[in-house]
Design a protein around this motif. Structure first.
Motif, PDB file in Angstrom:
ATOM      1  N   MET A 115       0.826  -1.195   0.000  1.00  0.00           N
ATOM      2  CA  MET A 115       0.000   0.000   0.000  1.00  0.00           C
ATOM      3  C   MET A 115       0.870   1.259   0.000  1.00  0.00           C
ATOM      4  O   MET A 115       0.409   2.324   0.351  1.00  0.00           O
ATOM      5  N   ALA A 116       2.115   1.120  -0.416  1.00  0.00           N
ATOM      6  CA  ALA A 116       3.037   2.251  -0.391  1.00  0.00           C
ATOM      7  C   ALA A 116       2.706   3.311  -1.443  1.00  0.00           C
ATOM      8  O   ALA A 116       3.117   4.448  -1.306  1.00  0.00           O
ATOM      9  N   LEU A 117       1.969   2.947  -2.493  1.00  0.00           N
ATOM     10  CA  LEU A 117       1.660   3.912  -3.546  1.00  0.00           C
ATOM     11  C   LEU A 117       0.582   4.909  -3.144  1.00  0.00           C
ATOM     12  O   LEU A 117       0.411   5.925  -3.800  1.00  0.00           O
ATOM     13  N   TYR A 118      -0.131   4.629  -2.083  1.00  0.00           N
ATOM     14  CA  TYR A 118      -1.254   5.486  -1.706  1.00  0.00           C
ATOM     15  C   TYR A 118      -0.775   6.636  -0.844  1.00  0.00           C
ATOM     16  O   TYR A 118      -0.022   6.454   0.101  1.00  0.00           O
ATOM     17  N   ASP A 119      -1.203   7.841  -1.166  1.00  0.00           N
ATOM     18  CA  ASP A 119      -0.754   9.009  -0.421  1.00  0.00           C
ATOM     19  C   ASP A 119      -1.829   9.586   0.490  1.00  0.00           C
ATOM     20  O   ASP A 119      -1.549  10.438   1.312  1.00  0.00           O
ATOM     21  N   LYS A 120      -3.064   9.115   0.361  1.00  0.00           N
ATOM     22  CA  LYS A 120      -4.148   9.644   1.180  1.00  0.00           C
ATOM     23  C   LYS A 120      -5.250   8.593   1.249  1.00  0.00           C
ATOM     24  O   LYS A 120      -5.476   7.864   0.298  1.00  0.00           O
ATOM     25  N   GLY A 121      -5.926   8.516   2.364  1.00  0.00           N
ATOM     26  CA  GLY A 121      -7.006   7.548   2.471  1.00  0.00           C
ATOM     27  C   GLY A 121      -7.663   7.579   3.832  1.00  0.00           C
ATOM     28  O   GLY A 121      -7.191   8.246   4.756  1.00  0.00           O
ATOM     29  N   SER A 122      -8.758   6.870   3.925  1.00  0.00           N
ATOM     30  CA  SER A 122      -9.471   6.778   5.195  1.00  0.00           C
ATOM     31  C   SER A 122     -10.144   5.415   5.295  1.00  0.00           C
ATOM     32  O   SER A 122     -10.472   4.788   4.292  1.00  0.00           O
ATOM     33  N   PHE A 123     -10.321   4.977   6.536  1.00  0.00           N
ATOM     34  CA  PHE A 123     -10.990   3.723   6.849  1.00  0.00           C
ATOM     35  C   PHE A 123     -12.101   4.035   7.835  1.00  0.00           C
ATOM     36  O   PHE A 123     -11.936   4.880   8.710  1.00  0.00           O
ATOM     37  N   TRP A 124     -13.220   3.356   7.718  1.00  0.00           N
ATOM     38  CA  TRP A 124     -14.299   3.517   8.677  1.00  0.00           C
ATOM     39  C   TRP A 124     -15.136   2.247   8.725  1.00  0.00           C
ATOM     40  O   TRP A 124     -15.099   1.436   7.816  1.00  0.00           O
ATOM     41  N   ILE A 125     -15.852   2.091   9.826  1.00  0.00           N
ATOM     42  CA  ILE A 125     -16.713   0.916  10.005  1.00  0.00           C
ATOM     43  C   ILE A 125     -18.155   1.369   9.858  1.00  0.00           C
ATOM     44  O   ILE A 125     -18.609   2.278  10.557  1.00  0.00           O
ATOM     45  N   ALA A 126     -18.870   0.738   8.936  1.00  0.00           N
ATOM     46  CA  ALA A 126     -20.274   1.070   8.675  1.00  0.00           C
ATOM     47  C   ALA A 126     -21.170  -0.006   9.281  1.00  0.00           C
ATOM     48  O   ALA A 126     -20.827  -1.183   9.278  1.00  0.00           O
ATOM     49  N   GLN A 127     -22.293   0.406   9.809  1.00  0.00           N
ATOM     50  CA  GLN A 127     -23.283  -0.523  10.350  1.00  0.00           C
ATOM     51  C   GLN A 127     -24.280  -0.859   9.247  1.00  0.00           C
ATOM     52  O   GLN A 127     -24.818   0.029   8.603  1.00  0.00           O
TER      53      GLN A 127
ATOM     54  N   LEU B  57      -9.119   5.059  -0.736  1.00  0.00           N
ATOM     55  CA  LEU B  57      -7.702   5.379  -0.861  1.00  0.00           C
ATOM     56  C   LEU B  57      -7.458   6.155  -2.143  1.00  0.00           C
ATOM     57  O   LEU B  57      -8.173   5.995  -3.124  1.00  0.00           O
ATOM     58  N   ARG B  58      -6.427   6.992  -2.128  1.00  0.00           N
ATOM     59  CA  ARG B  58      -6.082   7.781  -3.304  1.00  0.00           C
ATOM     60  C   ARG B  58      -4.608   7.592  -3.621  1.00  0.00           C
ATOM     61  O   ARG B  58      -3.771   7.574  -2.732  1.00  0.00           O
ATOM     62  N   SER B  59      -4.319   7.423  -4.893  1.00  0.00           N
ATOM     63  CA  SER B  59      -2.942   7.278  -5.349  1.00  0.00           C
ATOM     64  C   SER B  59      -2.665   8.360  -6.396  1.00  0.00           C
ATOM     65  O   SER B  59      -2.821   8.147  -7.598  1.00  0.00           O
ATOM     66  N   TRP B  60      -2.271   9.505  -5.935  1.00  0.00           N
ATOM     67  CA  TRP B  60      -2.028  10.642  -6.812  1.00  0.00           C
ATOM     68  C   TRP B  60      -0.848  10.361  -7.743  1.00  0.00           C
ATOM     69  O   TRP B  60      -0.847  10.758  -8.903  1.00  0.00           O
ATOM     70  N   TYR B  61       0.170   9.644  -7.258  1.00  0.00           N
ATOM     71  CA  TYR B  61       1.373   9.390  -8.053  1.00  0.00           C
ATOM     72  C   TYR B  61       1.070   8.517  -9.266  1.00  0.00           C
ATOM     73  O   TYR B  61       1.582   8.764 -10.353  1.00  0.00           O
ATOM     74  N   VAL B  62       0.246   7.500  -9.079  1.00  0.00           N
ATOM     75  CA  VAL B  62      -0.104   6.631 -10.210  1.00  0.00           C
ATOM     76  C   VAL B  62      -0.952   7.403 -11.211  1.00  0.00           C
ATOM     77  O   VAL B  62      -0.748   7.279 -12.429  1.00  0.00           O
ATOM     78  N   PHE B  63      -1.882   8.219 -10.725  1.00  0.00           N
ATOM     79  CA  PHE B  63      -2.706   9.033 -11.614  1.00  0.00           C
ATOM     80  C   PHE B  63      -1.838   9.966 -12.457  1.00  0.00           C
ATOM     81  O   PHE B  63      -1.994  10.049 -13.671  1.00  0.00           O
ATOM     82  N   VAL B  64      -0.901  10.649 -11.815  1.00  0.00           N
ATOM     83  CA  VAL B  64      -0.040  11.593 -12.530  1.00  0.00           C
ATOM     84  C   VAL B  64       0.861  10.847 -13.513  1.00  0.00           C
ATOM     85  O   VAL B  64       1.083  11.322 -14.635  1.00  0.00           O
ATOM     86  N   SER B  65       1.357   9.675 -13.134  1.00  0.00           N
ATOM     87  CA  SER B  65       2.201   8.901 -14.053  1.00  0.00           C
ATOM     88  C   SER B  65       1.430   8.474 -15.299  1.00  0.00           C
ATOM     89  O   SER B  65       1.925   8.610 -16.416  1.00  0.00           O
ATOM     90  N   CYS B  66       0.213   7.954 -15.105  1.00  0.00           N
ATOM     91  CA  CYS B  66      -0.608   7.557 -16.257  1.00  0.00           C
ATOM     92  C   CYS B  66      -0.944   8.766 -17.128  1.00  0.00           C
ATOM     93  O   CYS B  66      -0.928   8.678 -18.349  1.00  0.00           O
ATOM     94  N   LEU B  67      -1.229   9.892 -16.490  1.00  0.00           N
ATOM     95  CA  LEU B  67      -1.549  11.107 -17.235  1.00  0.00           C
ATOM     96  C   LEU B  67      -0.340  11.608 -18.018  1.00  0.00           C
ATOM     97  O   LEU B  67      -0.473  12.041 -19.174  1.00  0.00           O
TER      98      LEU B  67
END
Length: 92
Positions: free
Chosen positions: A1-13, A24-34
């Motif tokens: 999960m090292a490629l992800y630069d931002k994210g959140s986890f939560w428990i839903a009922q 999760l967000r991977s800005w680096y992969v998005f910019v590389s593909c772009l």
């Protein structure tokens, strides 16, 4: 999960059960593909400037490449993140 630069986890009922949700967000992969798609597109623009109409097919190739590579990354991430979370929870 090292490629992800931002994210959140939560428990839903959900009724009587709890579900772990994540985003999760991977800005680096998005910019590389772009960036790679932009390089492909620049070849197409060069063709259009020189009077060749094959650049439109290059535009399609750039869009297809971007969609394929980023979509493939998202598909792999769904599998890897779920397996990583399960492994982290079950291991002590």
């Amino acid at each position: 999960m090292a490629l992800y630069d931002k994210g959140s986890f939560w428990i839903a009922q959900d009724g009587g059960s709890r579900i772990l949700r994540y985003e999760l967000r991977s800005w680096y992969v998005f910019v590389s593909c772009l960036a790679i798609s932009s390089i492909i597109l620049s070849f197409g623009i060069g063709d259009l400037v020189h009077g060749q109409f094959e650049g439109l097919s290059i535009l399609g190739a750039a869009l297809l490449f971007f969609g394929f590579m980023y979509g493939l990354n998202v598909a792999f991430a769904k599998v890897r993140v779920a397996a990583g979370i399960k492994r982290a929870v079950t291991e002590e």
